[in-house]
Design a protein around this motif. Sequence first.
Motif, short mmCIF file in Angstrom:
data_model
loop_
_atom_site.label_atom_id
_atom_site.label_comp_id
_atom_site.label_asym_id
_atom_site.label_seq_id
_atom_site.Cartn_x
_atom_site.Cartn_y
_atom_site.Cartn_z
N PHE A 187 -3.46 25.93 30.94
CA PHE A 187 -4.16 24.78 30.34
C PHE A 187 -4.57 25.05 28.89
O PHE A 187 -5.29 24.25 28.29
N ARG A 188 -4.10 26.17 28.34
CA ARG A 188 -4.35 26.42 26.91
C ARG A 188 -3.59 25.42 26.05
O ARG A 188 -2.48 25.02 26.39
N LEU A 225 -1.29 19.34 23.11
CA LEU A 225 -0.89 19.39 24.52
C LEU A 225 -1.18 20.77 25.11
O LEU A 225 -1.14 21.78 24.41
N SER A 226 -1.45 20.81 26.41
CA SER A 226 -1.55 22.09 27.11
C SER A 226 -0.15 22.58 27.45
O SER A 226 0.82 21.80 27.43
N LEU A 227 -0.03 23.88 27.75
CA LEU A 227 1.27 24.42 28.16
C LEU A 227 1.80 23.66 29.38
O LEU A 227 2.99 23.36 29.47
N HIS A 228 0.89 23.36 30.30
CA HIS A 228 1.25 22.67 31.54
C HIS A 228 1.85 21.30 31.23
O HIS A 228 2.94 20.94 31.72
N ASP A 229 1.16 20.52 30.37
CA ASP A 229 1.64 19.17 30.05
C ASP A 229 2.92 19.21 29.21
O ASP A 229 3.79 18.35 29.33
N SER A 284 -1.71 24.80 20.24
CA SER A 284 -2.20 25.23 18.93
C SER A 284 -2.87 26.61 18.98
O SER A 284 -3.02 27.26 17.95
N THR A 285 -3.26 27.06 20.18
CA THR A 285 -3.96 28.35 20.30
C THR A 285 -3.00 29.52 20.55
O THR A 285 -3.43 30.67 20.59
N LEU A 286 -1.70 29.23 20.70
CA LEU A 286 -0.74 30.29 21.04
C LEU A 286 -0.46 31.18 19.84
O LEU A 286 -0.40 30.72 18.69
N ASP A 338 9.33 29.80 11.95
CA ASP A 338 7.95 29.36 12.18
C ASP A 338 7.98 28.22 13.18
O ASP A 338 8.44 27.11 12.87
N ILE A 339 7.50 28.48 14.38
CA ILE A 339 7.60 27.52 15.48
C ILE A 339 6.39 26.58 15.47
O ILE A 339 5.23 27.03 15.54
N GLU A 340 6.67 25.30 15.34
CA GLU A 340 5.63 24.27 15.41
C GLU A 340 5.96 23.32 16.54
O GLU A 340 7.13 23.13 16.89
N PHE A 341 4.92 22.69 17.10
CA PHE A 341 5.11 21.73 18.19
C PHE A 341 4.72 20.34 17.71
O PHE A 341 3.76 20.18 16.93
#
Length: 643
Positions: A440-441, A408-412, A444-446, A400-403
């Motif tokens: 820029f998503r 944060l956006s993917l870019h940042d 958390s939305t992935l 279970d992958i958490e950040f």
Amino acid sequence: MIDISFFQVKKTYYQKPILESVSFDVLSGSKIGLIGRNGAGKTTLFKLMMNDELPDAGQVTLRKGLRLGFLEQLPDHRPGQTVKNLLDEGFSELHALRATLSELELRMSEDPQNTSLLKSYGEKLTLFEALGGYTTEVKLNEICQALKLVPLLDQPFESLSGGEKTRTLFGRLLLKAPDVLLLDEPTNHLDSDMLEWLERYLNLYDGTVIMISHDRYFLDLVAQSILELDQGYVRHYEGNYSWYAIEKEKQNELQLQQYLLQQKKVKAIEAAIKRFELWGTMGDNEKFFKKANQFKARLDKMDKVLPPDHGQLNYKLSLDSTSKSSKQLITLENLKLGYPGMTLLEHGHLSLFRGERLCLIGKNGAGKTTLFKAILGQCEPLDGLVRVGASATIGYIPQDIEFENADLSLHDWCIQTLSLSGGEARNLLAHYGFRDQEVFRRLSTLSGGERSRLKLIQISKSQSTLLLLDEPTNHMDIPSREQLEAMLSDFKGTLLMISHDRYLIEMIATGMVWLHDQTLERIDGGYEDYLTARSQVEQLAANTVPDKSGGASEKNTGVSNQYRKERPKTYQKEKLRLQQVEAEIVSTEDRLTLIEEALKAHASDFEKLTALSSELAALKEHHHALLEEWTELADIIEAAPKA
């Protein structure tokens, strides 16, 4: 008999077409694998079947009285509900019928001469009996035993592991006894024991089964046909996944030929347009411009043939492991793992050497992830030693992958985690399929598959010499799994993975580590060899007879190498390969027929005849080799001891 029919169905979400003129029929008793990329619209098809969604156009028709049962991929949270409460929902129709019968009995006692009440009571009672109203306790006990739910009955559903939740929901589904099973990723989180039980059950199931799955091994063993949802359209393929893969390749080759041929025509028309426009400008002649416009109209009306890979994410994952690591990367000595009141591993020993690729396998809850945490230093052993080579650089993907900062956006995230500039971050994300505004998503939305892809990007930049992967293919679609397999095949470092993805294991693993009965047992070979070892242990345990002192006449401490050699194999790999060879034989014979027809058609073209003759000779040789392989496999399977 047709259970479900789709006719020219269209569905759009937020102005984005998901389904474009989808048409297919589902026949009674069929076993269908529904495949497609994540986000292609597979779950939308299920929602349309269940009338949870309505089509924007077209028709979805179900046979009258058809009862559907749905196993969702991500179950709802059920606070306060126990496993037994949830299983009892499988009898909801019977509970409602029982209440209706009680009400009718009361009304009949008040009005015994009412024939309409008596007729209604008889009809309801017949239906109650037909649905097994008097055998609910027997059914519940059978399902709980088969799915190993007895110890879980009083536990809160929300406290269960992913595999336990899947088993519970599948049990509830079976208790409803539907005509059609709609299964959304049914193999996710299941251990090998339950996977094999599920495959046996579905193969013996009399009703219709439609299963969304990315588990190719599972689809090979269960599916009789494949529905592929791609770019809004559905294509039907007879046969299991291996047959589909061969037919798909043939269609892609044909589509590529058609695309290249059309591109030649397009370029010729575009050249003609430029030529007439140039002549019109040079001669100031309106007729040339009119002719150019005619060619433009012809180009606009042309039905465009797309290349086979149109709309697909074309990226390649790669791992750079050029740095040298220790010869022995992981050492476990007399390791004991567990928690208060529960021992998971006792006297565990394991050595992992440079270049090895091992798969750690065992039942859900056996302690596989806990062992990974001990190697990573995130879990303190109760006893024993865990040693990781000093020069080892570990790349880890959890189940279970958490950040750390999901806002944060993917870019940042790329800029902060990988130390890249803004431009470098955008280029890297674009290479791996995150393009334009997607960068820029928020993290958390992935989806689960997108999180795995992002984690693989991070590992690919880390120059890891040792990979620890915990169920890496969970939530991945088939193309993403193939990308992962290609990446791991090229990886020069060392790998230890937890997985029940049998395709991945057969492709990548050079050995197995079986965690069972609080012990670690190393097995040389792949998944088939693990099945053989497990079968031997189970048989030895079954043959163990308690002695008078209450002990056992034989201790189940493992199986000797000599005993293993004497045990028959299950030949699952050979059976799977036999199906693949059969599909290749049919494909080769079709190609031979086409070439023989082409030889007749080009009898006067020497160069064409030479090329076709060379291809014909090579194909005949290949066909002969396939027939020999088929004969050898068939003989092996035929000679196998019958269970």
